[in-house]
Design an enzyme around this catalytic site. Structure first.
Site, PDB file in Angstrom:
ATOM      1  N   LYS A 130       0.814  -1.216   0.000  1.00 15.75           N
ATOM      2  CA  LYS A 130       0.000   0.000   0.000  1.00 15.75           C
ATOM      3  C   LYS A 130       0.844   1.260   0.000  1.00 15.75           C
ATOM      4  O   LYS A 130       0.352   2.339  -0.321  1.00 15.75           O
ATOM      5  CB  LYS A 130      -0.950   0.005   1.216  1.00 15.75           C
ATOM      6  CG  LYS A 130      -1.771  -1.257   1.360  1.00 15.75           C
ATOM      7  CD  LYS A 130      -2.502  -1.642   0.092  1.00 15.75           C
ATOM      8  CE  LYS A 130      -3.159  -3.006   0.185  1.00 15.75           C
ATOM      9  NZ  LYS A 130      -2.233  -4.134   0.328  1.00 15.75           N
ATOM     10  N   SER A 170      -4.450 -11.367  -2.388  1.00 16.88           N
ATOM     11  CA  SER A 170      -3.030 -11.050  -2.464  1.00 16.88           C
ATOM     12  C   SER A 170      -2.542 -11.289  -3.881  1.00 16.88           C
ATOM     13  O   SER A 170      -3.092 -12.108  -4.626  1.00 16.88           O
ATOM     14  CB  SER A 170      -2.260 -11.944  -1.494  1.00 16.88           C
ATOM     15  OG  SER A 170      -0.886 -11.943  -1.797  1.00 16.88           O
TER      16      SER A 170
END
Length: 570
Positions: free
Chosen positions: A121, A466
């Site tokens: 992120k 993921s």
């Protein structure tokens, strides 16, 4: 200079006094003040080298005539938080990092910035902050971790997650699981496959926000510190030339990035993050715009999770530039300016080209005929969702719904042996608002692979995956369950069809008759950052940002877009 607002004139004497207390002298204060922002933390390998790189970036700024001002912001490490309530903080951290960079840099009226980022992120947050502030800026990714070695075979964190599933199935014992755990991560750097971090690092270079090739250098490679120094020098050139992020970011840049993601079967999180970056840049870019990029771009890079190699081998093969060179040769990328002052094509032409390598294939000899994801719609996803095509299966799956209200419930069912071939696991109330935080389902998907069910079980969710996930998986379902999306109305036993060819996620269950009896679930969190995010966040189909458009446009149907929005074709 912007920084004159805090340092020039008699009335700024108090500010100068405080700057002097940090060790700056008259000469330092009169120079441009340049932020060096990084996400260093010692909680994981992903960001472990960023403080060292910050020192070299600062040295480059000084050498080029600027004064570096260092800031640190947060990071949440997915690989540690995965499968726990802590994973709710991951996507939210993207917004917090972006906001904190904005506040620190604008709060001190700094002239330019270098942003050093290291994991999933932190990278899109760097791009979002660069677009939002629109001051001269350069981003540098800290680099990939080297792969570990187990039984004379290279392994990554992906194999650790899958070993958990194998252990739960009784295929390996405690000692073997511990050995895999100890061998997987040898030092600094983000997860080694073409998972979210390396996918987004490639995106940053393709968008032009990072110099081509700099992000490919592994974290522990000797050249990484020199790359940081050069970024310090480069940001000063950007400042002198007033070269800014919004001069670089446009629809063409995003189309190029989507094609690079497709060509490497990269993380589906790139869809979420590119949408968010586009919102910050004011670029008209929708979830549907990813489909033509994937349809018309073959997979040419043999990378984990579906392939054989890690980012370290890709670096040896020529890195992102090598992928771009192949796409450019096939007419699949468009030239654009970059942060270096040279165009994307010029940067790629100047990059070295390894002749003896088998990581990146020519477009005429692809590993797969189309990219690694597809955008689906249908009566279960009116606003869209993402089918991950990184596995080795077909494009069609039908099965019986097994409905779970959380990731933990689904994981327990997998590990308890209660999921069988032909099931479609439904994990709901894990969306941006319902999670809150849109957790990744790697624990569940890896457990399925570890138990040998990776190609025999489907999974759909309003959460995320993921980059290490592979198998027949559909995520980002919008609208999400907590906001009344159709996924909220599914029941055990419903027939679910995942149809990649028709681009549909559908069921024949009578959802409409159930609508009258549905009530929104109670909020899982009622105070703090998670609750604030849940109140503010928009749809995953629009990037899951906390300043969404007032209404998410209904995307055009696939039948009208496949031909009209093909973009650049070979």
């Amino acid at each position: 200079m912007r920084s004159d607002l805090i340092k020039t004139g008699p009335d700024r004497a108090p500010a100068r006094a405080m700057l002097r207390a940090t060790g700056l002298n008259d000469g330092d204060i009169t120079k441009p003040l340049v932020a060096v922002v990084h996400t260093w933390s010692n909680v994981s390998p992903c960001n472990l080298n960023l403080r060292e790189l910050a020192e070299h970036a600062a040295a480059g700024i000084r050498a080029a005539g600027g004064t570096p001002i260092e800031f640190n912001t947060i990071a949440v490490t997915d690989g540690i938080a995965m499968g726990t309530p802590g994973m709710r903080a991951s996507l939210i951290s993207r917004e917090v990092i972006t906001d904190s960079i904005e506040l620190a840099v604008d709060g001190h009226c700094l002239d330019a910035m270098v942003v050093l980022c290291g994991c999933d992120k932190t990278i899109p947050a760097a791009a979002m902050a660069m677009a939002r502030l629109n001051i001269p800026a350069v981003a540098l990714y800290g680099g990939s971790i080297a792969h570990g070695t187990h039984d004379n075979h290279p392994i990554t964190i992906q194999q650790v997650f899958e070993a958990v599933g194998a252990h739960g199935a009784g295929k390996i014992d405690d000692a073997e699981l511990t050995a895999v755990e100890k061998d997987a991560c040898p030092g600094a750097g983000a997860c080694g496959g073409q998972f979210t971090a390396n996918t987004m690092a490639m995106v940053m270079q393709t968008l032009g926000l990072s110099p081509m090739g700099f992000n490919d250098i592994p974290a522990t490679h000797p050249a990484k510190t020199h790359a940081a120094f050069r970024c310090g020098e480069l940001v000063m050139d950007c400042l002198r030339q007033q070269r800014k992020p919004l001069d670089i970011l446009n629809v063409t840049a995003f189309r190029n990035a989507a094609r690079m993601v497709a060509a490497t079967a990269g993380s589906t999180n790139a869809v979420l993050h590119l949408l968010a970056i586009a919102r910050e840049a004011g670029v008209p870019w929708t979830i549907e715009d990813f489909e033509p990029a994937s349809v018309h771009t073959p997979v040419i890079a043999d990378l984990l999770p579906g392939g054989r190699y890690t980012a370290v081998e890709l670096f040896g093969a020529g890195g992102s530039a090598r992928v771009a060179q192949e796409l450019i040769a096939a007419g699949m990328l468009e030239d654009r300016p970059t942060v270096t002052g040279r165009s994307l094509f010029e940067e790629c032409a100047a990059a070295p080209r390894a002749e003896q390598q088998d990581v990146v294939h020519p477009v005429r000899q692809p590993l797969k005929p189309r990219g690694g994801y597809s955008i689906l719609y249908g009566n279960l996803a009116p606003e869209g969702c993402i089918l991950k095509l990184a596995g080795k299966g077909a494009n069609h799956f039908e099965g019986v719904a097994r409905v779970f209200e959380s990731e933990e419930e689904a994981f327990a069912a997998v590990q308890g042996g209660r999921i069988k071939a032909g099931d479609v696991i439904v994990i709901r109330n894990e969306g941006p608002a319902g999670g809150p935080g849109m957790r990744e389902m790697l624990g569940v998907t890896a457990a399925l692979v570890g138990r040998g069910l990776g190609n025999d079980v489907g999974l759909i969710t309003d959460g995320r995956f993921s980059g290490a996930t592979h198998g027949f998986m559909v995520g980002h379902i919008a609208p999400e369950a907590a906001r009344g999306g159709p996924i909220a109305l599914l029941r055990d036993g419903d027939r679910i069809v995942i149809d990649g060819d028709r681009r549909e996620l559908r069921t024949d269950a009578d959802l409409q008759s159930r609508r009258a009896h549905w009530t929104p679930p109670a909020a899982k969190v009622t105070h703090g950052a998670l609750a604030k995010y849940a109140r503010l966040v928009g749809s995953a189909s629009d990037g899951a940002t906390t300043h969404p458009k007032t209404a998410v446009a209904v995307p055009p149907s696939p039948s009208t877009t496949q031909d009209t929005q093909a973009g650049v074709t070979a």
